[in-house]
Design a protein around this motif. Sequence first.
Motif, mmCIF file in Angstrom:
data_model
loop_
_atom_site.group_PDB
_atom_site.id
_atom_site.type_symbol
_atom_site.label_atom_id
_atom_site.label_comp_id
_atom_site.label_asym_id
_atom_site.label_seq_id
_atom_site.Cartn_x
_atom_site.Cartn_y
_atom_site.Cartn_z
ATOM 1 N N LEU A 247 0.825 -1.203 0.000
ATOM 2 C CA LEU A 247 0.000 0.000 0.000
ATOM 3 C C LEU A 247 0.863 1.258 0.000
ATOM 4 O O LEU A 247 0.526 2.248 -0.656
ATOM 5 C CB LEU A 247 -0.953 0.002 1.195
ATOM 6 N N ALA A 248 1.980 1.219 0.697
ATOM 7 C CA ALA A 248 2.850 2.389 0.752
ATOM 8 C C ALA A 248 3.415 2.744 -0.615
ATOM 9 O O ALA A 248 3.487 3.931 -0.978
ATOM 10 C CB ALA A 248 3.982 2.153 1.752
ATOM 11 N N VAL A 249 3.803 1.727 -1.398
ATOM 12 C CA VAL A 249 4.464 2.018 -2.675
ATOM 13 C C VAL A 249 3.479 2.143 -3.835
ATOM 14 O O VAL A 249 3.869 2.548 -4.933
ATOM 15 C CB VAL A 249 5.533 0.956 -3.020
ATOM 16 N N THR A 250 2.207 1.806 -3.617
ATOM 17 C CA THR A 250 1.226 1.954 -4.691
ATOM 18 C C THR A 250 0.245 3.096 -4.433
ATOM 19 O O THR A 250 -0.595 3.376 -5.285
ATOM 20 C CB THR A 250 0.433 0.648 -4.899
ATOM 21 N N ASP A 251 0.338 3.740 -3.285
ATOM 22 C CA ASP A 251 -0.534 4.875 -2.957
ATOM 23 C C ASP A 251 -0.044 6.098 -3.715
ATOM 24 O O ASP A 251 1.049 6.623 -3.444
ATOM 25 C CB ASP A 251 -0.508 5.122 -1.447
ATOM 26 N N LEU A 252 -0.828 6.567 -4.668
ATOM 27 C CA LEU A 252 -0.418 7.689 -5.507
ATOM 28 C C LEU A 252 -0.264 8.979 -4.723
ATOM 29 O O LEU A 252 0.382 9.919 -5.185
ATOM 30 C CB LEU A 252 -1.426 7.888 -6.649
ATOM 31 N N ARG A 253 -0.836 9.055 -3.550
ATOM 32 C CA ARG A 253 -0.686 10.250 -2.721
ATOM 33 C C ARG A 253 0.650 10.255 -1.987
ATOM 34 O O ARG A 253 1.076 11.278 -1.464
ATOM 35 C CB ARG A 253 -1.829 10.323 -1.706
ATOM 36 N N ASN A 254 1.296 9.109 -1.931
ATOM 37 C CA ASN A 254 2.566 8.973 -1.246
ATOM 38 C C ASN A 254 3.695 9.148 -2.258
ATOM 39 O O ASN A 254 3.453 9.467 -3.421
ATOM 40 C CB ASN A 254 2.638 7.604 -0.564
ATOM 41 N N ASN A 255 4.939 8.901 -1.843
ATOM 42 C CA ASN A 255 6.063 8.974 -2.774
ATOM 43 C C ASN A 255 6.191 7.653 -3.522
ATOM 44 O O ASN A 255 7.185 6.933 -3.401
ATOM 45 C CB ASN A 255 7.359 9.284 -2.015
ATOM 46 N N SER A 256 5.176 7.329 -4.288
ATOM 47 C CA SER A 256 5.146 6.050 -4.992
ATOM 48 C C SER A 256 6.078 6.083 -6.196
ATOM 49 O O SER A 256 6.304 7.137 -6.792
ATOM 50 C CB SER A 256 3.717 5.742 -5.461
#
Length: 278
Positions: free
Chosen positions: A161-170
């Motif tokens: 979820l961390a690496v696929t969340d477009l709101r994060n630094n994906s």
Amino acid sequence: MVGRLRAKGLLGELAAEFAGTLILILIGVGVVAQVVAGGIGNHDSIAWAWGLGVILGVYVAGRISGAHLNPAVTVALAAFGGFSWRKVLPYSLAQTLGAFVAALLVRWNYTEVLGKLDPGHTIKTQGVFSTLPGNGALPVHLWGGFRDQVIGTAILLFLILAVTDLRNNSPLANMAPVVVGLIVVAIGMAWGTDAGYAINPARDFGPRLASFFTGYGTAFRDQYGDLYFWVPIVAPLIGGLIGAGLYKVLIGRFLPGPTEPDAVIEENEQRVRESQPA
């Protein structure tokens, strides 16, 4: 017409999940067979090959189905990521079938070397196909394996979820499969001792069935005689929900919402996908 298009779309998604999981297991179970039965390679070979299998499987299926390749991922995304609950069972069955067929191919191809190493097809080589507590040799029992699978899968889903969340630094879309594959490599190198890091019900149960149907009569039990097959099914489902939930609580709720242009683009792309035949 709309109903038929949606049915064709689901069929395409299931085909993609089948094919992506097939590739994952061909590489993953194949490398374990090579190390255990062929004597070529070591634990690092296994960890890296499983990660590469994930990368290649995601590249195969990602555009069509999102490349879950894992019922724990599918259930967690339904609970926390807006994925449709009605697709959970079909996706899970397609993933398990892909794993089953891939394991049959590995079993067939390695017939001679498996037979030479373990003529009775016993617990000695059962670990080629499915996981065991303590990797079949260390003093870890059923509930230790259960604990391990909950934790390992929680780590997996938290990071996915961390690496696929477009709101994060994906990462960029075309690099996301590589990063997800590296997550699996890391888990394999750090969390492989207690239960062989199945972290995926389809990855374990599909090959377990394949081995059972091809001569491994004790496939559903561990080295202590305990009925173990359910552990790599139930524990990853629980762990995936925990990991995804923790991501939402600790990270997701503090991230800014998607910008309006991004939301509009996503909506338009979804409309285009739904309007095209699979």
